[in-house]
Write an enzyme that holds these catalytic residues in place. Structure first.
Site, PDB file in Angstrom:
ATOM      1  N   CYS A  56      11.499  21.748   6.914  1.00 26.29           N
ATOM      2  CA  CYS A  56      10.207  21.424   6.790  1.00 26.29           C
ATOM      3  C   CYS A  56       9.216  22.061   7.798  1.00 26.29           C
ATOM      4  O   CYS A  56       9.808  22.384   8.727  1.00 26.29           O
ATOM      5  CB  CYS A  56       9.953  19.695   6.947  1.00 26.29           C
ATOM      6  SG  CYS A  56      10.993  18.788   6.109  1.00 26.29           S
ATOM      7  N   GLY A 108       9.273  25.967   4.317  1.00 28.97           N
ATOM      8  CA  GLY A 108       9.632  25.246   3.150  1.00 28.97           C
ATOM      9  C   GLY A 108       8.790  25.557   1.958  1.00 28.97           C
ATOM     10  O   GLY A 108       7.500  25.562   2.246  1.00 28.97           O
ATOM     11  N   ASN A 164       9.594  16.409  10.254  1.00 28.15           N
ATOM     12  CA  ASN A 164      10.724  17.519  10.205  1.00 28.15           C
ATOM     13  C   ASN A 164      11.839  17.085  10.864  1.00 28.15           C
ATOM     14  O   ASN A 164      11.713  16.746  12.082  1.00 28.15           O
ATOM     15  CB  ASN A 164       9.947  18.876  10.699  1.00 28.15           C
ATOM     16  CG  ASN A 164      10.785  19.951  10.896  1.00 28.15           C
ATOM     17  OD1 ASN A 164      10.634  20.873  12.066  1.00 28.15           O
ATOM     18  ND2 ASN A 164      11.810  20.029  10.190  1.00 28.15           N
ATOM     19  N   GLY A 165      12.949  17.117  10.215  1.00 29.23           N
ATOM     20  CA  GLY A 165      14.328  16.784  10.616  1.00 29.23           C
ATOM     21  C   GLY A 165      15.068  16.096   9.945  1.00 29.23           C
ATOM     22  O   GLY A 165      14.911  16.181   8.767  1.00 29.23           O
ATOM     23  N   TYR A 188      16.571  31.944  13.114  1.00 34.70           N
ATOM     24  CA  TYR A 188      16.196  32.348  11.756  1.00 34.70           C
ATOM     25  C   TYR A 188      14.783  31.669  11.402  1.00 34.70           C
ATOM     26  O   TYR A 188      13.959  32.428  10.548  1.00 34.70           O
ATOM     27  CB  TYR A 188      17.188  31.587  10.820  1.00 34.70           C
ATOM     28  CG  TYR A 188      18.594  31.557  10.859  1.00 34.70           C
ATOM     29  CD1 TYR A 188      19.348  32.587  10.389  1.00 34.70           C
ATOM     30  CD2 TYR A 188      19.188  30.556  11.607  1.00 34.70           C
ATOM     31  CE1 TYR A 188      20.640  32.609  10.495  1.00 34.70           C
ATOM     32  CE2 TYR A 188      20.587  30.725  11.820  1.00 34.70           C
ATOM     33  CZ  TYR A 188      21.160  31.856  11.179  1.00 34.70           C
ATOM     34  OH  TYR A 188      22.637  31.905  11.437  1.00 34.70           O
TER      35      TYR A 188
END
Lengths: 507, 507, 507, 507
Positions: free
Chosen positions: D31, D57, D131-132, D276
């Protein structure tokens, strides 16, 4: 709306409410419910049953089935649009299923409110479908939110689900009954768990619910016509205050157990079900709806007879009453108004100028029948009067010499809080005008209504029992059968609506 | 299909034709046409007019308007679904417009065939809408393709357009008339160019077309009910073989000029228009459709009367005839069958096993009216007999003691080539069975049909003129009013259909 | 446009052309074509081939296959969106197929113009896909319409189809060749009949077309990268003026026959294919596109070298040239601009005020690389200059000390009529300004273009042959290789577009 | 799954997981989050910010704005597809807004899980974006359901919302902090109430979160590139364990207050963000991502150098590392593989037979660069190895003499529980094979990985601190920075997923 609760707001009436009612100036039922337990293809049967209840709501529909897991589909639109495929047993597999069909409002329609509602409770999944309206939903909701409940919908039905989730009772049925003790108002409920189907009707049985049987599988439905649709036998009416539970017994046999968690009270079903909502081929509380409506017409002729050449029904709502009126009066029954069946959810919008020329999208005059005649128009009711006025004008333009209007129910003067969609008091014609004012406003030569006593006679009663009325009839009498907690807190005349964020994308 | 013409193929019947007819076992009209010239908001009026002709076709609809440029919208579906917005005058601007509505077939529906068709000819744009069917379309098409024409559709109507494109005449009207001389069969045409609206009816007036007037603007429509819809006055029926042209004269005044390019012949309108297709409130060739249908019922009672307790119409098609039957016989008229109005284009598909239990998606029995009674069912016709059989079974299961079936038109024995959608001869019940065989097959105690003479009486004629019949009545008599070129070339009993590539994506 | 032809109108430029070009200020190729004959799953191979040609057009795509009947699907959108399913062999069955992919214009996109076009001719079905543009299409169309042809589309390609339909030759190939003699301009054509696949390239080979082979089945494709996509071998380039026909011989073996119906001329392929359109991994006319572009960058460095710290490509178009520039100059190559790959067909529309703050939807500055540096930006071309100006500003805001701009092709000063989408002359920056004016307008410290001679050097030529140029290079030189009939008739600077009615519903 | 909880079930892997990974065999971030407080057009800025975070995302996106009421829109798909219109300020009005973008999984995608989530709590509306991933979500959920909470989604984020709803603290911030004390795992949170925007980062800062400023309005975003997108200034990184609250002070001025409710710990950000996930133009924790990746390539060349002719990146993931590798080794950098940018969410499905011929939908070989060369392929990582194997085969088929593969990160051997979508251990190539086995399986001449020490060097560290590692690097080392409660309860190697009924209709 207060600063602390920014997400609460009043439900807005549509900008021009006239538009909403132009094409169907009738009270509208909110819902139909259906359930089947222990039968192959339960979801197919539920789809068929809901199709048979489609007249009770065209806004949305949903089905939950169970086959070891719960499956759920909900849609805006008609049952036949969404639950018609041969793939139903794959999409919604299982031997038990419940369903719901919901009425069409303009504007506020959101998918989140379409039922059945479902929750994954500590004791397992629980699905519920509700016909009716709670009169203390706002109060309940506020208390639940204070205690940490998060609501997914603006539906009063979710209060029941949240109450069940909070209950500390050990058994699902006991949690359900505990929740019923907290709610007030009108309800016919059908619920589904992993082991049972539950039906329930409020303590005075305002909304209808019947039990049927199809090859040993119990069926719950709002009306008998849904049983006919699937070839099921009518077993009996669910009693007021009854909670009925279908489950499999020790040996796998289906058992049906009744509970009566409330003190027993006399039934007081809503008289609107007979006057408008039920299908004419339904039998409600042992009464044939078609027969009652013809009797209403017959009595109407006796109470308000007039010399005329033709009796013309306002189709389709006025047909049985007009037949009864014609039979009683000896005046010929003729189809002087033709209904256009292709009026869909969107309407052609002619400009005002064109409209004034007499555009009639839903009804057309059968000129040949009306020209030079003294016409009696018969309808089942007058609500806002807008449609009636247009029809009268159309009949006059077709050359009628005289136009008399007859309503097969008494004047509607009071709002409803039990699940019927009616305009606010300020828009109810009979609440704002005298009969003579209404006559002038409609532009008719005479105007007549069935009396309350006449209505009770049509229902097969000797008279209305004023102490303890046989029916919920507040729209005509102002006599409400339950407390109105939310309403008394909010004197706007129209109950507030709680609103979560609408997910515009999804709904 | 031959090796040289790989893209030609026969139109396939649906896999199980029973499905197609289950819900509406009636002949079906192919189209309605409408046009208006010289009026503000021409496209809005056209949408309203088409809405009033919706019963003539629910498959697709289209409108072309002209405001210095041509504008075109065509859709699959109902008029009210696509032409309902307040933005119509922007989407389809101009003071003239024509429109078309088309019947619903299962399967072969493609948007390319929805009308009006339009072409950008050397003399300017030309739009055309057609009700009827050409009997030499296949022959014409082959000749045109040989000469380099590329067809866009499989519609016979495109032949007319291609003929006009090929014509070398100087004036558009002359090209149009030249094309009419090449075509055979049934047609009521409405066309639009940049300067005029044209109407035309085949030499014997098989399909109907009327002229109306709305505040000085001429209107063309298939039926008078479309004029009522927009508050237009009925002016007159377009005569058989007449070509009528509306245009602006020197001073800008609208002028209407009639041409009669063919030798004058006696009218021979299609009797099906009266029996089934037209709306009951339409007046066709000076006859009230509603009145004719009641007269059919009255005569039917005289010809086929039977002792009974109730007269029950098969709704909605049998209603006026049943009223006439009841009046003539003195037996009470009752709504013993209730129609479900929420049956849409998709249908719930119960499994055979469930179906056998008596599932009725479209009709329900009103048990209270039927139980223990001798019932006369009245419908307007029997085509394949499938629906009739199901209704009879349903009425029996509701407890009727006797069931008598009466058709208000004669037995249908012969196919149609003039724009009516009927099953092949092999599926026409009356073409395959004697009356007694039909009676047994339907499972009724007695079966009766109106006689051809009775039908002519209901139409107000003394008798059928065998030399020169007053109506196109081949379905009952086998007497076809025109040559059948394509049919005689192809003896399959069902005309071939030419098919371009279907654009699956677009249509 | 004349009064008699109201349906003809000029194609409108979008209201604010800046919007159109903001995100991709490049010339754009109009189309890619592909065909396969005599292979299983021909439609799947065609879908894959078109996917490999997707960079040549993203507006629409279509495939026609043949298995005894023709099958056709056309869509707006990408190949992978519509032709991706495992059901392709069922939807589009057969052993031969052709396909087309088309570029994205804003606004005028209609499905009718998506190819392949198909017609059911007297000799059988005929499908055709075209890359290029005819320079006498308007003239041809008017003549065809005068003679009775009805056009379905506004595409110039339909002229070819109508010419074939009108031809009186006995064999399909002869009709095709007859049609080719009437058309002028640029074309690479792939056609399909019931017995053969045909390929053709215009007399000077403006647009590319190659022949491949996959397990014995001949393949036609715009570029070799489409052959790689399906594992096919490259056989040879179709020659200018060649008509190649693949069919089955007597014994069922596939035969390929070449025709040269025109006097042989020297090839003059469009140099834009090398500069912009082709994929870098394609080999066009025996030249590696990737290698040419790096050579362009190398020569550009020699011609316009400048002292700097980093060479930064404008991604993705400027990447190979920037690599060549860096290699030749010895200055490090760095990704100073990051491209956002998620920019779709709709764009977020910030208000002007927000936009001014430096919003970059498609490109972002890689601040770390640019800060305090002397930056050389390398792109393949400058068209309107709008995007270049924004990128320069972004690079400056990221802290670049100096910004130098280099275009790896010469200034673009002249419009195209052979199938390339370019802005009008009035919007071509190099047609309106001197180099110094452009430098100021772009806001750069220096500006340099590759010379025409440099471009020819990069192509492997010693010099441009001014008498008989090796390439179609009019955008840089004004030297057009064919007559421009439509253009000379209409001096608007932009050719007129013929328009049929747009079917708003279907398209 | 136990009998009592029939609606809980394991999240199924797709039938053939190979399909899922064919096109993008990379770990994927879950996310991106974004928020803005106190700025005009907050929703437009949020849409732009989310567009800049789109690489984090692509499954779904949502925005909640507040203007006295909360407004919410959530969609499956890209930001630019749904939040692009000029009508954004009307649809989502207000001066504060938060948003979320979510990664694409195959199959389990449902709209209910798209964020921000919203609830109408007793203290007012509360929206949250996360996010996570929580490592005790299952445990929390079960406890909450036991106490009567009804979950709307299967998202772990809803636990946070339900905890806040249950809290009895008086102030919203205190409720929020109380909830944080109950959760474990990785989180960067952005929340919105009627008076404030809240940001929070887990105690060791696994997921990133930065604070920006745009004309006085505070911004929260996952990465700095989102700040660049809207022209906002970078202010600072939110610290591990920090809760930052933006609200309006007494005089209407925006105030930002920081809370540190947990004992302060050393940061340990996820090293995958650098390897990445982050965009190369982002600066994370003061490090330039682009620069780190080039350093990874440079070190990789030092550690695993080999004699070769060309360095070829696997686009786009391997580009910066390949540039670094080329620079360090002195071997030319060439674009030997071309990426097809038109690969969308659906993929063309060639049959196995065609596939075997070398179909490459996403990547194509640039034959000219590879033929006869010794090629070093550089990518950022190897996960399942499936894509790498196909690329190697493609490069060989294009004629490469030798193929050497280099991964710019160490072998991935351990699963993730903090919000990264990675295959199960059984599918991680490096968890199942030795390096030599991998080399053979990939079919390369040599295979090399960056060492863990090399990776730390690229990050600018002297060495990995084994006692107290500077980064969350468990995928390479197996060293998890937090307890894994749910995982230790369920040893399936992949955490269970809780699932409510999916509303198939709506989602």
């Amino acid at each position: 709306m207060t600063a602390e609760r920014p997400s609460l707001h009043f439900h807005q009436a549509p900008a021009d409410p006239a538009d909403k009612w132009e094409f169907d100036d009738k009270p509208r039922e909110e819902c139909g419910v259906f359930g089947v337990f222990g039968s192959e293809d339960a979801s197919v049967l539920t789809a068929l049953g809901l199709h048979g209840l489609q007249h009770r709501g065209q806004e949305g529909c949903g089905i939950v089935s169970y086959d070891g897991r719960f499956h759920n589909e909900r849609y805006l639109g008609l049952v036949g649009e969404h639950f018609a495929g041969a793939d139903m047993p794959v999409r919604l597999p299982g031997n038990s299923a419940i369903g719901h069909t919901r009425y069409a409002t303009s504007g506020g329609t959101i998918l989140r409110n379409v039922q059945p509602l479902f929750a994954d409770l500590a004791l397992g999944g629980f699905a519920i479908a509700h016909n009716g309206n709670l009169t203390n939903a706002r109060d309940l909701r506020e208390r639940l939110v204070e205690n940490g409940s998060i609501f997914q919908s603006t539906s009063d039905t979710e209060c029941i689900l949240q109450l069940i989730a909070k209950s500390k009772k050990a058994r699902v049925v006991d949690r359900f009954v505990e929740a019923l003790h907290d709610i007030q108002g009108a309800y016919a409920l059908v619920a589904l768990t992993d082991t049972m189907m539950i039906g329930a009707r409020d303590p005075i049985g305002i909304r209808p619910l019947v039990l049927g049987d199809r090859e040993g599988a119990p069926i719950l439905a709002s009306e008998t016509c849904a049983l006919d649709m699937i070839g099921a036998k009518f077993v009996r009416t669910i009693e007021p205050g009854e909670v009925v539970v279908a489950s499999r017994g020790k040996l796998g046999k289906i058992e049906i157990v009744s509970h009566f968690p409330f003190p027993r009270r006399k039934a007081r079903p809503c008289i609107f079900e007979f006057v408008y909502f039920c299908r004419p081929d339904s039998v409600v509380d042992e009464r044939s709806v078609y027969d009652i409506r013809k009797r209403m017409g017959r009595r109407l002729a006796e109470e308000t007879g007039v010399e005329a050449d033709v009796i013309v029904p306002v189709p389709d709502s006025g047909v049985p009453a007009a037949m009864g009126f014609a039979a009683a009066s000896g005046i010929p029954y003729e189809l002087g108004i033709i209904r256009n069946h292709y009026v869909g959810r969107t309407f052609i919008q002619p400009k005002q100028e064109i409209r004034a020329l007499g555009v009639r999208l839903k009804h057309s005059a059968n000129r040949d029948v009306l020209k030079g005649k003294r016409v009696v128009l018969v309808d089942d009711s007058i609500v806002r009067g807008t449609t009636s006025r247009k029809i009268v004008q159309m009949v006059r333009e077709a050359g009628a010499k005289e136009v008399h209007f007859r309503s097969a129910s008494p004047p509607i003067k009071h709002p409803d809080f039990y699940g019927i969609d009616m305009p606010a008091v300020a828009e109810l014609m009979a609440a704002q005008m005298t009969i003579e004012e209404m006559r002038k406003s409609l532009g008719v030569d005479s105007l007549g209504f069935l009396s309350v006593e006449g209505l009770y006679w049509a229902m097969g009663e000797n008279a209305r029992n004023a102490e303890n009325p046989q029916f919920t009839d507040h729209a005509f009498t102002g006599d409400y059968p339950t407390p109105l907690l939310d309403h008394s807190r909010d004197q706007s005349g129209r109950d507030v609506q709680l609103s979560l964020l609408a997910d515009k994308a999804a709904e």
